[in-house]
Design a protein around this motif. Structure first.
Motif, PDB file in Angstrom:
ATOM      1  N   PRO A 391      30.780 -70.072 119.151  1.00  0.00           N
ATOM      2  CA  PRO A 391      31.371 -71.290 119.116  1.00  0.00           C
ATOM      3  C   PRO A 391      31.910 -71.459 120.231  1.00  0.00           C
ATOM      4  O   PRO A 391      32.464 -72.958 121.095  1.00  0.00           O
ATOM      5  CB  PRO A 391      33.416 -70.406 118.668  1.00  0.00           C
ATOM      6  N   ASN A 392      31.347 -70.649 121.438  1.00  0.00           N
ATOM      7  CA  ASN A 392      31.136 -71.147 122.640  1.00  0.00           C
ATOM      8  C   ASN A 392      29.758 -71.632 123.216  1.00  0.00           C
ATOM      9  O   ASN A 392      29.701 -70.917 124.051  1.00  0.00           O
ATOM     10  CB  ASN A 392      31.964 -70.149 124.055  1.00  0.00           C
ATOM     11  N   GLY A 393      29.204 -71.082 121.848  1.00  0.00           N
ATOM     12  CA  GLY A 393      27.414 -71.045 122.250  1.00  0.00           C
ATOM     13  C   GLY A 393      26.630 -73.038 123.299  1.00  0.00           C
ATOM     14  O   GLY A 393      27.668 -73.325 123.419  1.00  0.00           O
ATOM     15  N   ASP A 394      25.555 -72.295 123.657  1.00  0.00           N
ATOM     16  CA  ASP A 394      25.240 -73.034 124.747  1.00  0.00           C
ATOM     17  C   ASP A 394      25.059 -74.274 123.547  1.00  0.00           C
ATOM     18  O   ASP A 394      24.573 -75.881 124.142  1.00  0.00           O
ATOM     19  CB  ASP A 394      23.747 -73.018 125.593  1.00  0.00           C
ATOM     20  N   TYR A 395      24.428 -74.595 122.419  1.00  0.00           N
ATOM     21  CA  TYR A 395      24.811 -75.487 120.958  1.00  0.00           C
ATOM     22  C   TYR A 395      25.202 -75.324 120.298  1.00  0.00           C
ATOM     23  O   TYR A 395      25.052 -76.287 119.918  1.00  0.00           O
ATOM     24  CB  TYR A 395      22.658 -74.866 120.520  1.00  0.00           C
ATOM     25  N   TYR A 396      26.778 -75.044 120.894  1.00  0.00           N
ATOM     26  CA  TYR A 396      27.825 -75.591 119.643  1.00  0.00           C
ATOM     27  C   TYR A 396      28.072 -76.976 119.626  1.00  0.00           C
ATOM     28  O   TYR A 396      28.324 -77.758 118.490  1.00  0.00           O
ATOM     29  CB  TYR A 396      28.783 -75.082 120.261  1.00  0.00           C
ATOM     30  N   SER A 397      28.365 -77.939 119.960  1.00  0.00           N
ATOM     31  CA  SER A 397      27.894 -79.493 120.095  1.00  0.00           C
ATOM     32  C   SER A 397      27.085 -79.868 119.686  1.00  0.00           C
ATOM     33  O   SER A 397      27.353 -81.095 119.242  1.00  0.00           O
ATOM     34  CB  SER A 397      28.333 -79.978 121.632  1.00  0.00           C
ATOM     35  N   ASP A 398      25.889 -79.776 119.943  1.00  0.00           N
ATOM     36  CA  ASP A 398      24.619 -80.405 119.370  1.00  0.00           C
ATOM     37  C   ASP A 398      24.481 -80.033 117.895  1.00  0.00           C
ATOM     38  O   ASP A 398      24.444 -80.406 116.662  1.00  0.00           O
ATOM     39  CB  ASP A 398      23.121 -79.893 119.909  1.00  0.00           C
ATOM     40  N   VAL A 399      24.709 -79.013 117.561  1.00  0.00           N
ATOM     41  CA  VAL A 399      25.011 -78.526 116.154  1.00  0.00           C
ATOM     42  C   VAL A 399      25.667 -78.648 115.294  1.00  0.00           C
ATOM     43  O   VAL A 399      25.765 -79.461 114.351  1.00  0.00           O
ATOM     44  CB  VAL A 399      25.149 -76.935 116.410  1.00  0.00           C
ATOM     45  N   THR A 400      27.592 -78.694 115.543  1.00  0.00           N
ATOM     46  CA  THR A 400      28.066 -79.952 114.936  1.00  0.00           C
ATOM     47  C   THR A 400      28.270 -81.015 114.768  1.00  0.00           C
ATOM     48  O   THR A 400      28.718 -81.504 113.853  1.00  0.00           O
ATOM     49  CB  THR A 400      29.412 -80.044 115.845  1.00  0.00           C
ATOM     50  N   GLY A 401      27.797 -81.800 116.161  1.00  0.00           N
ATOM     51  CA  GLY A 401      27.526 -83.476 115.440  1.00  0.00           C
ATOM     52  C   GLY A 401      25.743 -83.756 114.914  1.00  0.00           C
ATOM     53  O   GLY A 401      26.850 -84.502 113.074  1.00  0.00           O
ATOM     54  N   ALA A 402      25.027 -83.019 114.328  1.00  0.00           N
ATOM     55  CA  ALA A 402      24.070 -83.098 113.337  1.00  0.00           C
ATOM     56  C   ALA A 402      24.697 -82.240 112.098  1.00  0.00           C
ATOM     57  O   ALA A 402      24.221 -82.468 110.813  1.00  0.00           O
ATOM     58  CB  ALA A 402      23.066 -81.886 113.809  1.00  0.00           C
ATOM     59  N   LEU A 403      24.940 -81.468 112.257  1.00  0.00           N
ATOM     60  CA  LEU A 403      25.521 -80.993 110.777  1.00  0.00           C
ATOM     61  C   LEU A 403      26.967 -81.855 109.733  1.00  0.00           C
ATOM     62  O   LEU A 403      26.551 -81.989 109.302  1.00  0.00           O
ATOM     63  CB  LEU A 403      26.750 -79.223 110.735  1.00  0.00           C
ATOM     64  N   ALA A 404      27.449 -82.457 111.235  1.00  0.00           N
ATOM     65  CA  ALA A 404      28.624 -83.853 110.365  1.00  0.00           C
ATOM     66  C   ALA A 404      27.613 -84.453 110.285  1.00  0.00           C
ATOM     67  O   ALA A 404      28.402 -85.289 109.064  1.00  0.00           O
ATOM     68  CB  ALA A 404      29.760 -83.763 111.939  1.00  0.00           C
ATOM     69  N   ASN A 405      26.652 -84.438 110.624  1.00  0.00           N
ATOM     70  CA  ASN A 405      25.898 -85.996 110.135  1.00  0.00           C
ATOM     71  C   ASN A 405      25.273 -85.779 108.895  1.00  0.00           C
ATOM     72  O   ASN A 405      24.977 -86.111 107.064  1.00  0.00           O
ATOM     73  CB  ASN A 405      25.322 -86.632 110.994  1.00  0.00           C
ATOM     74  N   GLU A 406      25.044 -84.325 108.645  1.00  0.00           N
ATOM     75  CA  GLU A 406      23.913 -83.864 106.751  1.00  0.00           C
ATOM     76  C   GLU A 406      25.825 -83.691 106.267  1.00  0.00           C
ATOM     77  O   GLU A 406      25.160 -84.364 105.221  1.00  0.00           O
ATOM     78  CB  GLU A 406      23.332 -82.582 107.893  1.00  0.00           C
ATOM     79  N   LEU A 407      26.395 -83.380 106.546  1.00  0.00           N
ATOM     80  CA  LEU A 407      27.215 -82.717 105.731  1.00  0.00           C
ATOM     81  C   LEU A 407      27.993 -84.436 104.722  1.00  0.00           C
ATOM     82  O   LEU A 407      28.116 -84.778 104.212  1.00  0.00           O
ATOM     83  CB  LEU A 407      29.116 -82.931 106.481  1.00  0.00           C
ATOM     84  N   LYS A 408      28.390 -85.592 106.053  1.00  0.00           N
ATOM     85  CA  LYS A 408      28.612 -86.755 105.662  1.00  0.00           C
ATOM     86  C   LYS A 408      27.088 -86.900 105.054  1.00  0.00           C
ATOM     87  O   LYS A 408      27.849 -88.383 103.302  1.00  0.00           O
ATOM     88  CB  LYS A 408      28.801 -87.958 106.830  1.00  0.00           C
ATOM     89  N   LYS A 409      25.989 -87.232 104.732  1.00  0.00           N
ATOM     90  CA  LYS A 409      25.233 -87.815 103.631  1.00  0.00           C
ATOM     91  C   LYS A 409      25.058 -87.175 102.419  1.00  0.00           C
ATOM     92  O   LYS A 409      24.732 -87.463 102.187  1.00  0.00           O
ATOM     93  CB  LYS A 409      23.480 -87.416 104.967  1.00  0.00           C
TER      94      LYS A 409
END
Length: 1007
Positions: A391-409
């Motif tokens: 939850p405090n990872g270096d890539y947390y934001s990037d993963v969240t943004g991309a994951l959100a996009n894939e969930l939406k698609k």
């Protein structure tokens, strides 16, 4: 290290003290022996290989000879043997002092007998001694001197040269003196024949060349390193290959890095190789022991096994290198776009190393590569795991943004929304916030959940002032407000955006949207200023075409039609969007139509059709071109254009424009034939009836009245004739001055197609059936149905067909089935509501559903359908008809006051004057009649026939209804008078059935 076999390989030789061989005597104190006995016993011990035992005798011998100063006795060989004996003593005792003694005797040999044939042997052994004593610099210096020819009497054999180069390589390589050793590594590589020696030289050269940044030369050694050898299974080379791969990647040489990585052996492979070698050599040694021969071979194998086992002990303490290798290979695969290989390597690393220090990176890399190769479900799963574990990872934001996009698609909208709302609400300053906010907001816009967007955005705005996505709140909130027609709110949102965030990515589009919002809010002057501001500020703006389009609309409303034309044309000129081309093209056409520039209008749509064809809104353009031809009184060309496109596009399921052509063809055919025929008849009468000609030419009042009472005439002809300077009394003698008006009508009538619309559609229907083209068949049946000709289809209509048809065709099918399969018709109307919610046919579908629902006695639900039209299509020209129908239903439900509210609303809209006002007045009167409020009803019926005498149908209805109202009031005579007035005043064009009803009512009252 010093080879223990050096001494045993010495050739037994007779000391060069004489030519006689002496027998071996018993060992005794050397000092007690005579010279001859001393010589004989030393010689015997040397021959037996007992060099250590011979050393005291040899030393005594040297001592005595030196004391005699007898130059004929050569001591070089005894001295050499004494030095070598000390080496053997070292092998037995391990005392380093023995080696120091050996060096003293070798120094003595070199100093006193520089030309001795034993110099070479001594030098080779001296090198070994230096190396054992870790005097590598001395060993290197000596070997360099020998190799460079520093000893004139020393000639190395091939094997000796190779061994010396190998020793030099091992010293330089093991001590890290790569730059100094590089020339010798190369020499060994050139002369070595043994694969292991070649591999050693290649390994050392590879590392040295990389240190010298000579990558190209180093890469050339990869084929040599790829061959099987001992070096490949040593950590030194494999670590060097790993480091080299990093350097190659940094230099952008990813393919070379991949080749390098392919050579690397991980620690487990090195261990396996060593274990295999130990097993093989142990078996060979046991075989030699069993056969009882090859003692030297057995000792050599024992030494090699011991070395291998020492290496194994070291290897088992080293890291595996597997993760490092897989990680680098995966990195290379990623950089060379070999995404599948990269994904699987990172996936393996992730699964096998859940607690590794690099576990977070492995998760991120697996997630990223899974997205690249389209493994969406895997990416979503890994993305979830990453967010849970780091939850405090270096890539947390990037993963969240991309994951959100894939969930939406992928349609996992509930999870997407929950993730977005949680992230945006809890991380208002996170860099990924603007992108995620845009995804979240665009989804709500797509789903038409405008209120939810506005409310949630407002909540975040109040909770987190100056959030990183605040500009997005204003922009997307403004878009939602536009969709809800909250134009003033939208103006406020876009104003805050452009004022507070002039550098925002939304600022440019926000300024345009502000102009649009002002336009819709009817603040036209401010809209004009804002849009011109956009054009000035963004002369190459992304939405410049739309800005000019809106400026065209603004200037159009300001009646600046020429300026509006300029803006629409500018929008069309600069846009790359077909939708804008279409919008601008049809607005240009409508302005030209309003200006009466029909030739230009026709030319405009011809150009549009030629330029865009089927990529544009083709059939709609055909309709507009046909309309221009109609204005120009060239209906023959219009009808030919219609027929050409009907026949071309009737079989295309999703072409909605062809439906309009089919439905309009019959009306246009009949309407224009009537006008042409009546206008030609007018000119015939003008030519043949002198009295009529005189009235038309000399009496402008008669001219006006004739056109007024003859609506079938081409009404545009009235002004043309009236304003023509040749339209004078001279025409009584000769009509040739207005020949240019007469000829086109006669020409059009002569060329007018004789084939009636019904015949035309039936001909195309036969063709469609023959070709089994059910789409075209359905459309021809639709055309015939609109003409009042009902023919059954060749196969029963079903829902599958409806899914592939255009809205107008679906309406036809529903109308056709209404009295046959009502439930199927209702399904068809509902399909229009679902699939075409913004199409005008949806209004018709709502009205049809309202009708059938009312017929079933459910007027409340019927009202609901009609109210949806008012809500969804507030600007539609069909709204007054809907409101009239609402009034009828409300009256039937006994809710007359509510019905009258609908009618009164229609009367308050000036643009709806005419038939709509007349109908509204009539129905207000009827609503009062239903309540037996006869005086009020009488007042509205009277307003109808007095206010709209030029509308025969509604005037006649009002007269008849007013008689009933007067009767209700007890005013029988007034009712009779009203009916008599109706018979006198109503024109012959009034509906015959209403006229008959008026006469019957009058007769009844007069009895």
């Amino acid at each position: 290290m010093l080879f223990r076999f050096t001494l045993k390989s010495l050739t037994s030789a007779v000391l060069i003290l004489g030519t006689v061989h002496f027998a071996t005597a018993q060992e005794e104190d050397a000092s007690q022996l005579g010279f001859s006995g001393l010589q004989a016993q030393a010689n015997a011990l040397v021959e037996d290989g007992k060099l250590v035992q011979a050393m005291p005798l040899l030393k005594e011998l040297v001592k005595r000879v030196e004391a005699t100063e007898n130059s004929e006795i050569k001591l070089d060989f005894p001295i050499f043997l004494i030095g070598t004996g000390h080496i053997q003593e070292f092998v037995s005792s391990g005392q380093a002092g023995e080696l120091q003694e050996a060096l003293k005797w070798y120094d003595k040999l070199e100093a006193e007998f520089p030309n001795s044939p034993k110099i070479k042997d001594m030098l080779l052994k001296r090198i070994d001694v230096y190396r054992v004593l870790n005097r590598n610099d001395d060993a290197i210096t000596l070997m360099q001197k020998i190799l460079s020819g520093g000893y004139s009497n020393v000639r190395l054999s091939y094997s000796e040269q190779t061994k010396m180069l190998k020793d030099l390589t091992q010293i330089y390589y093991s001590t890290g003196q790569l730059k100094a050793g590089l020339p010798y590594f190369g020499q060994l590589l050139d002369v070595a024949r043994d694969p292991n020696d070649q591999a050693l030289a290649a390994a050392a050269s590879f590392e040295a060349l990389f240190q010298a940044k000579r990558m190209d030369d180093a890469i050339k050694l990869l084929p040599m390193l790829a061959k099987e050898s001992e070096v490949r299974y040593r950590p030194r080379l494999n670590v060097a290959l790993l480091k080299a791969s990093d350097s190659l990647v940094d230099a952008g040489r990813v393919n070379d890095a991949a080749l390098t990585l392919n050579l690397i052996k991980t620690t487990d492979i090195m261990i396996e190789w060593h274990e295999s070698q130990v097993e093989t050599k142990t078996a060979r040694m046991e075989q030699r022991i069993a056969f009882g021969n090859g003692a030297d071979e057995v000792e050599r194998l024992q030494q090699e096994i011991k070395t291998l086992e020492n290496n194994l002990t070291h290897l088992r303490k080293l890291p595996t290198l597997r993760n490092e290798l897989l990680g680098r290979r995966a990195r290379n695969y990623t950089k060379t776009a070999r995404r599948y290989e990269a994904f699987w390597m990172f996936n393996d690393l992730m699964v096998e190393n859940p607690n590794d220090a690099q576990a977070e990176f492995y998760h991120f890399a697996t997630f990223s590569n899974a997205l690249q190769i389209g493994k969406v479900e895997t990416a979503i799963q890994v993305g979830r795991e990453y967010r849970s574990k780091f939850p405090n990872g270096d890539y947390y934001s990037d993963v969240t943004g991309a994951l959100a996009n894939e969930l939406k698609k992928s349609g996992q909208n509930e999870e997407f929304m929950a993730l977005a709302v949680n992230f945006l609400g809890s991380r208002p300053l996170d860099p990924v916030g603007p992108s995620l906010f845009a995804q979240w907001a665009s989804y709500l816009i797509e789903q038409q959940q405008y209120a939810e967007l506005i409310n949630q955005a407002a909540e975040w705005y109040n909770a987190h002032r100056n959030s990183i996505y605040e500009d997005g709140i204003f922009y997307w909130g403004g878009l939602a407000e536009l969709q809800l027609s909250q134009f003033e709110d939208a103006v406020g949102s876009f104003s805050r955006l452009v004022d507070q965030y002039p550098s925002s990515v939304y600022a440019e589009d926000g300024l345009l949207r502000k102009g649009a919002a002002l336009f819709y809010a009817q603040r036209f002057e401010e809209a004009r200023d804002t849009l011109y501001s956009y054009v000035e500020k963004y002369p190459r703006g992304n939405a410049l075409d739309q800005a000019y389009f809106f400026l065209g609309e603004v200037e159009y409303l300001a009646t600046n039609l020429e300026l509006a034309l300029q803006h629409f044309r500018k929008a069309d000129e600069i846009t790359t969007l077909q939708d804008v081309h279409n919008g601008a093209a049809f607005r240009i056409g409508s302005v030209l139509e309003e200006l009466g520039r029909y030739e230009e209008m026709a030319s405009h749509f011809k150009t549009y059709i030629d330029r865009y064809g089927e990529n544009g809104d083709l059939t709609r353009a055909v309709l507009q071109l046909g309309l221009a031809y109609e204005y120009l009184m060239r209906p023959v060309e219009m009808l030919a254009l219609y027929r050409e496109n009907i026949e071309k596009y009737a079989k295309v399921p999703d072409n909605s424009g062809v439906d309009a052509l089919i439905e309009g063809y019959a009306e246009k055919y009949s309407q224009n034939k009537t006008v042409i025929t009546r206008t030609v008849a007018f000119f015939d009468q003008l030519e043949n009836d002198l009295e009529f000609r005189k009235k038309i030419v000399t009496d402008r009042g008669f001219l006006f009245e004739h056109f007024y009472v003859t609506p079938e005439l081409d009404q545009t002809l009235y002004n043309k004739l009236r304003n023509d300077p040749d339209f004078t009394a001279d025409l009584l003698e000769d009509l040739s001055p207005i020949k240019d008006y007469i000829t086109p009508y006669r020409t059009q009538l002569e060329r007018y197609p004789s084939e009636q619309p019904e015949e035309y559609f039936k001909k195309l229907l036969i063709k469609a059936k023959a070709e089994k083209d059910f789409i075209s068949e359905t459309r021809m049946l639709m055309g015939l149905y609109r003409l009042g000709v009902e023919i059954d289809p060749s196969q029963r209509y079903d829902l599958a067909l409806i899914q592939s048809l255009t809205p107008r065709a679906i309406l036809y099918i529903a109308d056709y089935e209404r009295n046959k399969r009502l439930s199927f018709a209702e399904d068809a109307w509902n399909q229009i509501l679902i699939n075409y919610p913004t199409d005008d046919t949806t209004i018709v579908a709502f009205m049809r559903l309202a009708d059938v629902t009312a017929e079933k006695g459910d007027r409340s639900d019927a009202l609901g359908y009609l109210e949806q039209i008012v809500t969804q299509f507030p600007g539609s020209p069909k709204i007054p008809a809907v409101m009239l129908r609402q009034g009828e239903l409300l009256s039937e439900m006994g809710r007359g006051s509510q019905a009258r509210e609908k009618y009164q609303y229609i009367l308050r809209v000036p643009e709806w004057r005419g038939v709509l006002h007349a109908q509204a007045l009539q129905q207000i009167g009827e609503s009062y009649m239903a309540e037996k409020a006869y005086p009020e009803a009488h007042g509205f019926f009277e307003r109808t026939f007095l206010g709209y005498p030029h509308l025969p149908e509604w005037s006649a209805r009002a007269y008849l209804s007013d008689a009933d109202a007067l009767i209700g009031m007890g005013e029988k005579q007034d009712a009779i008078n009203t009916l008599q007035e109706a018979i006198k005043e109503l024109p012959a064009s009034a509906p015959e059935e209403i006229l008959e009803a008026i006469k019957a009512k009058l007769k009844e009252l007069q009895v």
